[in-house]
Design a protein around this motif. Structure first.
Motif, mmCIF file in Angstrom:
data_model
loop_
_atom_site.group_PDB
_atom_site.id
_atom_site.type_symbol
_atom_site.label_atom_id
_atom_site.label_comp_id
_atom_site.label_asym_id
_atom_site.label_seq_id
_atom_site.Cartn_x
_atom_site.Cartn_y
_atom_site.Cartn_z
ATOM 1 N N VAL A 390 -52.045 -50.482 18.819
ATOM 2 C CA VAL A 390 -53.378 -50.213 18.258
ATOM 3 C C VAL A 390 -53.925 -48.930 18.860
ATOM 4 N N GLN A 391 -54.219 -47.985 17.999
ATOM 5 C CA GLN A 391 -54.785 -46.725 18.489
ATOM 6 C C GLN A 391 -56.270 -46.676 18.143
ATOM 7 N N VAL A 392 -57.069 -46.420 19.172
ATOM 8 C CA VAL A 392 -58.513 -46.314 18.951
ATOM 9 C C VAL A 392 -58.835 -44.859 18.618
ATOM 10 N N VAL A 393 -59.424 -44.627 17.464
ATOM 11 C CA VAL A 393 -59.667 -43.253 17.028
ATOM 12 C C VAL A 393 -61.173 -42.946 17.044
ATOM 13 N N GLU A 394 -61.540 -42.004 17.903
ATOM 14 C CA GLU A 394 -62.952 -41.613 18.007
ATOM 15 C C GLU A 394 -63.201 -40.292 17.295
ATOM 16 N N ASN A 395 -62.122 -39.650 16.860
ATOM 17 C CA ASN A 395 -62.252 -38.347 16.224
ATOM 18 C C ASN A 395 -61.319 -38.316 15.013
ATOM 19 N N PRO A 396 -61.869 -38.110 13.823
ATOM 20 C CA PRO A 396 -61.040 -38.146 12.613
ATOM 21 C C PRO A 396 -59.803 -37.248 12.694
ATOM 22 N N SER A 397 -59.918 -36.123 13.403
ATOM 23 C CA SER A 397 -58.763 -35.227 13.425
ATOM 24 C C SER A 397 -57.605 -35.839 14.208
ATOM 25 N N ALA A 398 -57.898 -36.911 14.995
ATOM 26 C CA ALA A 398 -56.828 -37.569 15.759
ATOM 27 C C ALA A 398 -56.221 -38.737 14.985
ATOM 28 N N PHE A 399 -56.656 -38.897 13.751
ATOM 29 C CA PHE A 399 -56.140 -39.979 12.913
ATOM 30 C C PHE A 399 -54.629 -39.826 12.753
ATOM 31 N N PRO A 400 -53.859 -40.902 13.016
ATOM 32 C CA PRO A 400 -52.396 -40.743 12.972
ATOM 33 C C PRO A 400 -51.884 -40.486 11.543
ATOM 34 N N ASP A 401 -50.653 -40.016 11.487
ATOM 35 C CA ASP A 401 -50.007 -39.758 10.201
ATOM 36 C C ASP A 401 -49.886 -41.076 9.417
ATOM 37 N N PRO A 402 -50.199 -41.020 8.109
ATOM 38 C CA PRO A 402 -50.164 -42.257 7.304
ATOM 39 C C PRO A 402 -48.831 -43.009 7.415
ATOM 40 N N SER A 403 -47.745 -42.305 7.647
ATOM 41 C CA SER A 403 -46.430 -42.958 7.671
ATOM 42 C C SER A 403 -46.289 -43.948 8.829
ATOM 43 N N VAL A 404 -47.086 -43.776 9.876
ATOM 44 C CA VAL A 404 -46.956 -44.700 11.013
ATOM 45 C C VAL A 404 -48.069 -45.744 11.030
ATOM 46 N N ILE A 405 -48.929 -45.701 9.981
ATOM 47 C CA ILE A 405 -50.061 -46.640 9.962
ATOM 48 C C ILE A 405 -49.694 -47.901 9.196
ATOM 49 N N ASP A 406 -49.924 -49.058 9.847
ATOM 50 C CA ASP A 406 -49.771 -50.318 9.140
ATOM 51 C C ASP A 406 -51.067 -50.605 8.394
ATOM 52 N N ALA A 540 -60.211 -29.768 -0.497
ATOM 53 C CA ALA A 540 -60.141 -31.054 0.196
ATOM 54 C C ALA A 540 -58.735 -31.587 -0.021
ATOM 55 N N ALA A 541 -58.140 -32.145 1.022
ATOM 56 C CA ALA A 541 -56.760 -32.614 0.916
ATOM 57 C C ALA A 541 -56.599 -33.948 1.615
ATOM 58 N N ILE A 542 -55.720 -34.759 1.024
ATOM 59 C CA ILE A 542 -55.286 -35.965 1.727
ATOM 60 C C ILE A 542 -53.802 -35.790 1.955
ATOM 61 N N GLY A 543 -53.425 -35.750 3.224
ATOM 62 C CA GLY A 543 -52.058 -35.376 3.545
ATOM 63 C C GLY A 543 -51.823 -33.973 3.023
ATOM 64 N N SER A 544 -50.761 -33.794 2.239
ATOM 65 C CA SER A 544 -50.504 -32.450 1.734
ATOM 66 C C SER A 544 -51.017 -32.293 0.303
ATOM 67 N N LYS A 545 -51.707 -33.323 -0.185
ATOM 68 C CA LYS A 545 -52.152 -33.286 -1.573
ATOM 69 C C LYS A 545 -53.599 -32.795 -1.680
ATOM 70 N N ILE A 546 -53.778 -31.697 -2.440
ATOM 71 C CA ILE A 546 -55.117 -31.164 -2.635
ATOM 72 C C ILE A 546 -55.829 -32.014 -3.677
ATOM 73 N N ILE A 547 -57.014 -32.520 -3.330
ATOM 74 C CA ILE A 547 -57.717 -33.371 -4.292
ATOM 75 C C ILE A 547 -58.943 -32.694 -4.895
ATOM 76 N N ALA A 548 -59.386 -31.585 -4.304
ATOM 77 C CA ALA A 548 -60.536 -30.884 -4.880
ATOM 78 C C ALA A 548 -60.541 -29.443 -4.410
ATOM 79 N N ARG A 549 -61.102 -28.548 -5.247
ATOM 80 C CA ARG A 549 -61.168 -27.152 -4.852
ATOM 81 C C ARG A 549 -62.375 -26.451 -5.491
ATOM 82 N N GLU A 550 -63.017 -25.640 -4.707
ATOM 83 C CA GLU A 550 -64.085 -24.764 -5.195
ATOM 84 C C GLU A 550 -63.869 -23.423 -4.514
ATOM 85 N N ASP A 551 -64.345 -22.344 -5.150
ATOM 86 C CA ASP A 551 -64.210 -21.039 -4.508
ATOM 87 C C ASP A 551 -65.573 -20.438 -4.189
ATOM 88 N N VAL A 552 -65.683 -19.920 -2.981
ATOM 89 C CA VAL A 552 -66.853 -19.111 -2.652
ATOM 90 C C VAL A 552 -66.480 -17.697 -3.067
#
Lengths: 604, 412
Positions: A390-406, A540-552
């Motif tokens: 069990v990994q306790v995650v206090e920071n979203p950027s430390a969220f483990p790779d989906p492949s190792v998540i049950d 915006a991306a989930i894993g390597s998949k881009i789900i949204a895009r806007e340009d400034v």
């Protein structure tokens, strides 16, 4: 003129606090009580004297506990010592409230005659009942045309189950009925009982750091007595100190020789940080300790986390110093260093809730002059990996790779919402939409309903309360307490600027909403990021998949067209102002981001 | 370091009617007697302050609208300048004019007084655009004014043009520019409309009565002017200024080269190489202050050699002497060495010739690249800036478009 403070028999001491919803008149009543007992002359009275922090005054809420001792000459001709312990008025500080209530024998339950019982009041009344307090219902603002004391009495009886037949009708504003409140405190609240001959047993209900005296502990003595020079032990932390000062609150601190059973006061003992002497701990005599500590102690645990980074990286040490200083006075604040590729060196800080976060951040800015970047707050996730770890995650950027998540678990709260019945549908729809699980619903009175829901804490942090308020035109009141962790279908969403992942913008979102949230977030960011010399894709991306895009879109032009001898100073000031504005931007890669961008995830 | 003035600016704070976008120190409807009093006081100021002007110094009559003054009044001012030795074989003498305030006789009189350059506030040759911002003249009047000026013998004529006017399109702007260039004028100033706080235009825009071009259209209009003029004989020599080579405004170049100039009249600004002097803005306050001033001019720059700069103690003494006396009709803005450097750099970069790095070293002991190179390199990489080591630093066409980004680097 102040009267001499004398020690009194326990039978003549009354310890009480006031339970009230925000704006129901707690501070006004407290002012009136202090004024009528002559604790302070009119001239010394400042409105709402108890909320002593600027921030508390501005926000109209109490953050830290306060206490006042007054001497009251009752109608029976005798003098009584009234110790009023003020409690924080926000759900973030529920534990502090419970400790302050534990220090009392009674409580005034103040309810606005035009409004009725609110969710927050209810939660605190239950805390008081749990602590066996005598509760005196007080119905305030009876002078207002919309006042309906009978309806409020019925609510008190139906919802809380208290006898409201002898509820006191008052107007704290005009002073009407306040004398009856003082009499009721004397007559109805039991005197404290304790044994001066037993070993010292005192409850820490709050603490405050003083630069000269160290941590001042706010205490309620149960057994034994405290004197200067005595060696004390904190039973939970095991730390020992020698008492350098004891005293009482009038409401400023006044030294006394001794604090005896039933009394409320403070002690100083050259205690360096509040973490050595926490709220809820029991103080005893180190040479003659009590065998059993008072019940109910627990360590305050942060529930909400965010990254705090200095705008100017050279301010890192100053930020650490400031956090250390805040922590001296705030045992619930936690922080540890973290590094962000986007923001550099900073701290991951833990808070009791959003208000606690907000107040701490504001104090860092005001009292320490720090320019900070705050990343969007998040809750603590428990990630159960496929290997069972069990990994306790206090920071979203430390969220483990989906492949190792049950699977992932997130904190849920039990929420209580009180609302006029015509809004029930709206509240249920909102709660359902926020992944709430319906509990039950009861009528507070004919027209108002109390609804229970289990809700993810993350949704409360996000926008649940704002939405609830706007859907119910401000009529809803909300209270909640942490319940448990439950499995949720959560994923990490990354934000890419100019193709580069910005770790400080990563967030954890509910899978089914990811696409919508991603779209909203990139749209919001597009609006916040100033145009620069080149196009900036925001993705915006989930894993390597881009789900949204806007340009400034790239800026087209930025030059002052006219500049002559007569307006050099003015043009220079414009340039300086523009440059100043840039200093408030954070350079991430080659993109300049305004501070608000890091909070954008909360604003979509 | 104080230097002799190399240019003289004379301000006329009067207009027939205020344009809706204008926030300059200029007033309409004050009446003939106020103008007369102002001219008298202006002549008094010339006598009080007209020293230390270098022979050949440029002259620039600006406003407001100086041509609302009568020929007799203008003659008095010019005479005072000549008597004081301020007007001494000027390298250039410019008169600003509104096309609605001149006729052939007036133009001929100006020529006779010695003005050799006329700067006309044309702004647009589209009558709807002119009317929207409250100009008092039509496109036809503007073209007629140019023709009359040429007839009167002016060979050096400038027209001011505004981009970003309400309702303006790339086509209407191009039409304005084409027709102006076709008149054979030698100079064009093209400014973007700035919505200044407190102006009537700002209120109209806030109320939604008038709509300005958005950021993108405004940029497009600006670029239209740049690209159109590139194909003409008028060459860009500053962010907003274009001239037939050799016909650049010498007076305005003084500002961008950070040379000293004397400003006379209400709201006029002087720079003596050390400090800046900002005259009071209102006519009444100016007149009262000048009428009360009995002493000779407090601003009396003496000649200091370049060597004086190295001796900072001496320079400080000179500065102290210059700034100690009060400046009765305005405020002294004390400038530090850092201010001088900042202003010199950002003003110089406005010209297409750019900064002369050798001069920067000689005047301010600043090796621009050593001091700012690290920050400037980004702009070089982006194609905004060209660095020629030891020679010059200049903005490319792209760099001119984003000038503020680069100027900012120098502001402390």
């Amino acid at each position: 003129m102040r009267r001499a403070v004398t020690n009194m028999q326990e039978s003549h001491i009354r310890n009480f606090s006031i339970i009230a919803h925000i704006d129901h008149g707690k501070s006004t009543l407290a002012d009136r009580l202090i004024e009528m007992t002559g604790t302070l002359s009119k001239r010394e009275m400042e409105d709402q004297i108890l909320d002593s922090m600027d921030l508390e005054r501005e926000r109209g809420i109490t953050i830290k506990d306060q206490a006042v001792r007054s001497i009251y000459k009752a109608k029976d001709g005798q003098e009584y010592m009234l110790n009023f312990i003020d409690t924080p008025g926000h759900v973030d500080f529920n534990y502090e409230v419970s400790r302050a209530l534990a220090a009392c024998e009674g409580a005034l339950l103040v309810i606005d005659a035009t409004q009725g019982i609110e969710a927050q009041t209810l939660a605190n009344v239950y805390l008081a009942i749990d602590n066996d307090l005598e509760i005196i219902p007080v119905i305030n603002k009876v002078d207002l045309p919309a006042a309906d004391p009978e309806r409020v009495k019925k609510e008190i009886e139906d919802v809380i189950g208290l006898d409201a037949s002898d509820a006191i009708l008052i107007s704290a504003k005009t002073g009407f009925g306040v004398d009856q409140v003082l009499e009721a405190i004397v007559k109805r609240i039991p005197a404290p009982s304790g044994d001066i001959n037993k070993p010292l047993k005192a409850l820490v209900f709050d603490s405050k750091f003083d630069a000269y005296k160290g941590v001042m502990l706010y205490l309620r003595v149960y057994d034994g007595s405290i004197k200067k020079g005595m060696r004390i032990r904190m039973m939970a932390t095991g730390s020992e100190f020698e008492v350098t000062e004891v005293g009482i609150f009038r409401p400023d601190l006044v030294n006394v020789d001794v604090l005896e059973p039933g009394q409320v006061g403070f002690l100083a003992a050259a205690i360096k940080t509040v973490s050595e002497a926490r709220v809820g701990d029991t103080v005893t005599d180190a040479n003659n300790p009590t065998p059993k500590a008072l019940p109910g102690y627990r360590k305050a645990t942060p529930m909400v986390f965010c990254g705090l980074y200095p705008m100017d990286t050279t301010e890192y040490d100053n930020l650490r110093d400031a956090l250390e200083k805040l922590q001296l006075n705030d045992a619930a604040l936690s922080f540890e260093p973290e590094t962000s590729t986007a923001l550099g060196f900073g701290f991951r800080c833990g808070f009791l809730g959003l208000l606690h976060l907000d107040v701490s951040k504001e104090r860092l800015a005001r009292e320490y002059g720090l320019q900070l970047i705050t990343t969007a707050p998040n809750v603590i996730y428990q990630v159960v990996k496929t290997n069972g770890e069990v990994q306790v995650v206090e920071n979203p950027s430390a969220f483990p790779d989906p492949s190792v998540i049950d699977h992932v678990e997130e904190p849920f709260v039990n929420a209580t919402i009180i609302v006029p019945k015509e809004y029930v549908g709206a509240v249920m729809e909102l709660s359902q939409d926020k992944r709430g699980e319906y509990g039950n619903m009861t009528y507070v009175e004919e027209n108002r309903v109390m609804i229970h829901y289990a809700l993810p804490l993350s949704e409360i942090i996000y926008d649940y309360f704002d939405k609830l308020k706007s859907l119910t035109k401000g009529y809803a009141s909300l209270d909640y307490e942490l319940a448990n962790y439950r499995p949720s279908d959560l994923v990490k969403m990354d934000i890419l600027l100019n193709g580069e992942k910005v770790d400080a913008l990563s967030c954890v979102v509910f899978q089914d909403r990811a696409r919508i949230r991603g779209r909203q977030l990139v749209e919001k960011l597009r609006g916040l990021i100033p145009r620069q010399l080149f196009d900036i894709p925001v993705q915006a991306a989930i894993g390597s998949k881009i789900i949204a895009r806007e340009d400034v879109k790239a800026m087209r032009k930025d030059v002052l067209a006219k500049c002559y001898g007569g307006d050099i100073s003015r043009k220079k000031k414009l340039l300086a102002k523009q440059k100043e504005g840039k200093k408030r931007m954070k350079q991430v890669g080659n993109v300049e981001l305004p501070q608000e961008a890091f909070m954008a995830v909360l604003k979509v | 370091m104080q230097l002799d003035y190399e240019g003289v600016y004379v301000h006329t704070p009067f207009c027939m009617q205020k344009c809706l976008y204008c926030d300059f120190a200029s007033y309409a409807g004050l009446g003939a007697s106020v103008q007369e009093r102002y001219v008298t006081d202006l002549c008094r100021e010339i006598r009080l302050r007209g020293q230390s002007v270098r022979s050949g110094a440029t002259i620039f009559f600006g406003g407001g609208t100086p041509t609302v003054l009568t020929t007799a009044q203008l003659t008095r001012i010019v005479t005072a300048l000549k008597q004081q030795g301020v007007w001494r074989q000027p390298a250039e003498a410019t008169m600003e004019a509104n096309p609605g305030t001149i006729d052939l006789a007036k133009l001929q009189a100006l020529r006779q007084l010695g003005f050799d350059r006329l700067s006309l506030g044309v702004q647009s040759l589209n009558d709807t655009e002119l009317k929207t911002v409250g100009r008092i003249h039509t496109a036809a009047q503007a073209l007629e004014a140019i023709r009359l000026a040429q007839q009167a013998g002016f060979t050096r004529i400038n027209a001011d043009v505004i981009t970003g006017l309400p309702g303006q399109t790339a086509a209407s702007l191009q039409s304005t520019l084409t027709r102006l260039v076709d008149t054979g004028l030698t100079h064009l100033s093209v400014y973007s409309l700035i919505l200044e706080p407190g102006t009537p235009l700002e209120k109209l825009v806030a109320a939604g009565t008038v709509t300005l071009p958005d950021e993108d259209l405004e940029a497009e209009l600006y670029q239209t002017a740049v690209e159109f003029l590139q194909k003409t004989t008028l060459q860009r020599y500053e962010v907003s200024n274009y001239a037939v080579p050799g016909q650049e405004s010498l007076h305005n170049l003084l500002y961008w080269h950070y040379r000293p100039y004397l400003g006379l009249g209400a709201a006029a600004v002087s720079f003596n190489g050390q400090d800046r002097f900002n005259a009071v803005r209102t006519v009444a306050a100016y007149c009262e202050a000048v009428e009360q001033a009995a002493v000779p001019a407090p601003v009396t720059p003496g000649i200091t050699t370049r060597a004086g700069v190295k001796d900072t103690a001496a320079a400080a003494t000179v500065a102290a002497v210059a700034t100690t006396p009060a400046y009765p009709w305005g405020q002294v803005e004390t400038l530090a060495e850092q201010d001088h450097l900042e202003e010199y750099l950002f003003l110089g970069l406005r010209t297409t010739a750019g900064l002369n790095l050798k001069e920067a070293w000689e005047r301010f002991h600043c090796d621009v690249w050593v001091r700012y190179g690290q920050e400037l390199q980004t702009f070089v990489d982006q194609g905004c800036l060209v660095y020629e080591p030891g020679r010059r630093l200049f903005l490319t066409s792209k760099g001119l478009r984003f000038g503020n980004r680069i100027f900012e680097v120098f502001i402390d």
